[in-house]
Design a protein around this motif. Structure first.
Motif, short mmCIF file in Angstrom:
data_model
loop_
_atom_site.label_atom_id
_atom_site.label_comp_id
_atom_site.label_asym_id
_atom_site.label_seq_id
_atom_site.Cartn_x
_atom_site.Cartn_y
_atom_site.Cartn_z
N ARG A 148 62.67 41.45 57.92
CA ARG A 148 61.84 40.30 57.54
C ARG A 148 62.25 39.16 58.46
NH1 ARG A 148 61.79 35.60 54.65
NH2 ARG A 148 60.08 35.24 53.15
N ASN B 30 57.76 39.25 50.82
CA ASN B 30 57.57 39.75 52.18
C ASN B 30 56.26 39.33 52.84
OD1 ASN B 30 59.90 41.77 52.84
ND2 ASN B 30 59.33 42.19 50.71
N ASN C 46 50.50 34.13 55.33
CA ASN C 46 51.82 34.40 55.93
C ASN C 46 52.12 33.53 57.14
OD1 ASN C 46 50.14 35.67 57.89
ND2 ASN C 46 51.79 37.09 58.42
N SER D 81 57.09 41.22 58.37
CA SER D 81 57.88 41.99 57.41
C SER D 81 57.30 43.39 57.31
CB SER D 81 57.82 41.31 56.03
OG SER D 81 56.53 41.49 55.46
#
Length: 426
Positions: A298, A52, A377, A288
């Motif tokens: 997500r 995630n 991310n 997420s």
């Protein structure tokens, strides 16, 4: 007995002091291991974080990594232990994922192991001679190789790297150290020794952010980080700083070993210098429950598209030169994309680290072991897919095999852009 005690005290006199009373204060000892069930709980958290938060999850899965196999390897290790040493747990996590990941931001750490990363770099290794081309033939020049004489005819295939003064370095790039290569010398194969490109040398060990200096009449802004240090603070107007150099014929940004920080610093400096600042790259962010702090889908969110540079907005008419090396990374590499907003831009040194594809790192810790997890991310891709590949970095326009790139470039600028005395401002 007292004589013996005195003798011992004399031996340790630099290490001891007289006895004195101290109050007791309870402190916690570091627990270097956890139970099997605690380790399995941490593994569950690790999987949740990676699924995630890690922006490379799909990419590496699409390129052959089977995440389920990685987690099974960690689980098998845990089950085989009655108690799990945290250092061994951390090493196992790292080893389980180290099956093809090239990501200079992802890492795990524990007190006993330190930071365990997936940092890999496609570095350059050069021979101790250059070549120059005449009538389509390459001849050795500036040779320090015992088996290569100036004037020898050299065939190194495609292993030529352009340098200043219209010459080429001969060498190879590799993720692993290389000590020699074979070239053709006067029609016969010959082995030559190689060394790591000398531009990798780190010259400053304190943080410096856009420190202005004038050397041999040339304006140089030194920056080995993109953080707010020294006299530059978050409230500083970097646009105004850039405006001070708008009329300069040449400006040098020395970003050797710039390990990153905030994109804002270079972005606003270039806007001040150039009246226009743009970072031409595609960027998407993974969102997420981990990133949002709540239950949600997500999903991927587009942050930017790689719109072409609009040079009609570029106002700086001088030459902007940026110096980089293998220690130039992350926001130090984004700085190159902002600098390309200028019409006349040259990149000099060696290839950068290649630490920009996976970014926007956040730190987490596993509940029981307290193993630190630094996980990016955001995915950033240049418009030119060959630019800044992770681990490969940006390729310079001109390579410099010297541990003092700045001095080499200053001499080149003097010869190229000014025929007057070295003290005159360029």
């Amino acid at each position: 007995m007292n004589e013996r005690k005195t003798e011992i005290n004399d031996i340790f006199k630099q290490y001891i002091s007289p006895s004195k009373f101290n109050e007791y204060m309870p402190v916690s000892e570091y627990n270097d291991k956890i139970s099997r069930n605690q380790a399995l709980e941490d593994l569950s958290v690790l999987r949740y974080l990676m699924e995630n938060r890690y922006c490379g999850w799909e990419y590496f899965e699409n390129n052959g990594i089977v995440w389920e196999t990685c987690f099974k390897k960690i689980e098998s290790f845990i089950i085989s232990q009655s108690d799990t040493y945290i250092s061994d747990f951390c090493k196992t996590i790292h080893e389980a994922f180290d099956v093809g990941i090239v990501d200079n931001h992802l890492s795990f750490c524990s007190p006993a192991t330190g930071r365990l990363s997936y940092s890999k770099q496609y570095s350059a290794y050069f021979a101790d001679f250059k070549v120059e081309q005449k009538a389509g033939i390459f001849y050795a020049a500036e040779s320090k190789c015992p088996n290569i004489a100036n004037g020898d005819i050299i065939d190194a295939g495609n292993n030529l790297y352009p340098t200043l003064y219209n010459k080429y370095l001969v060498g190879l790039r590799s993720f692993d150290p290389v000590s020699e290569m074979t070239v053709s010398v006067n029609g016969k194969p010959s082995s030559v020794s190689l060394h790591r490109c000398k531009a990798i040398k780190k010259t400053d060990f304190q943080d410096i952010c856009l420190h202005h200096d004038i050397k041999s009449g040339i304006d140089i802004l030194r920056s080995n980080c993109c953080d707010y240090v020294g006299n530059i603070t978050e409230k500083t107007d970097f646009e105004e700083l850039g405006k001070q150099f708008r009329e300069k014929k040449v400006v040098v940004l020395n970003f050797i070993s710039n390990d990153g920080g905030y994109n804002r610093i270079t972005r606003e400096f270039i806007k001040g210098l150039n009246g226009y600042s743009h970072c031409r790259e595609y960027s998407i962010k993974l969102k997420s429950p981990v990133t949002e702090g709540r239950s949600c889908n997500r999903r991927w969110e587009t942050l930017s598209e790689a719109k072409p540079y609009d040079y009609s907005k570029a106002k700086y008419n001088g030459k902007l030169i940026m110096l980089v090396n293998g220690g130039t990374a992350s926001a130090g590499e984004s700085a190159i994309l902002y600098a390309k907003s200028c019409k006349d831009f040259i990149l000099i040194g060696e290839n950068t680290m290649g630490c920009n594809t996976f970014g926007n790192v956040a730190s987490y810790e596993l509940t029981n072991s307290h193993i630190g997890c630094r996980i990016p991310n955001t995915v950033n891709l240049c418009a030119d897919s060959d630019d800044c590949i992770e681990g490969h970095g940006f390729t310079p326009d001109y390579w410099v095999d010297s541990d003092d790139v700045e001095s080499e470039v200053i001499k080149w600028i003097q010869r190229t852009f000014s025929s007057n005395t070295t003290n005159k401002r360029i």
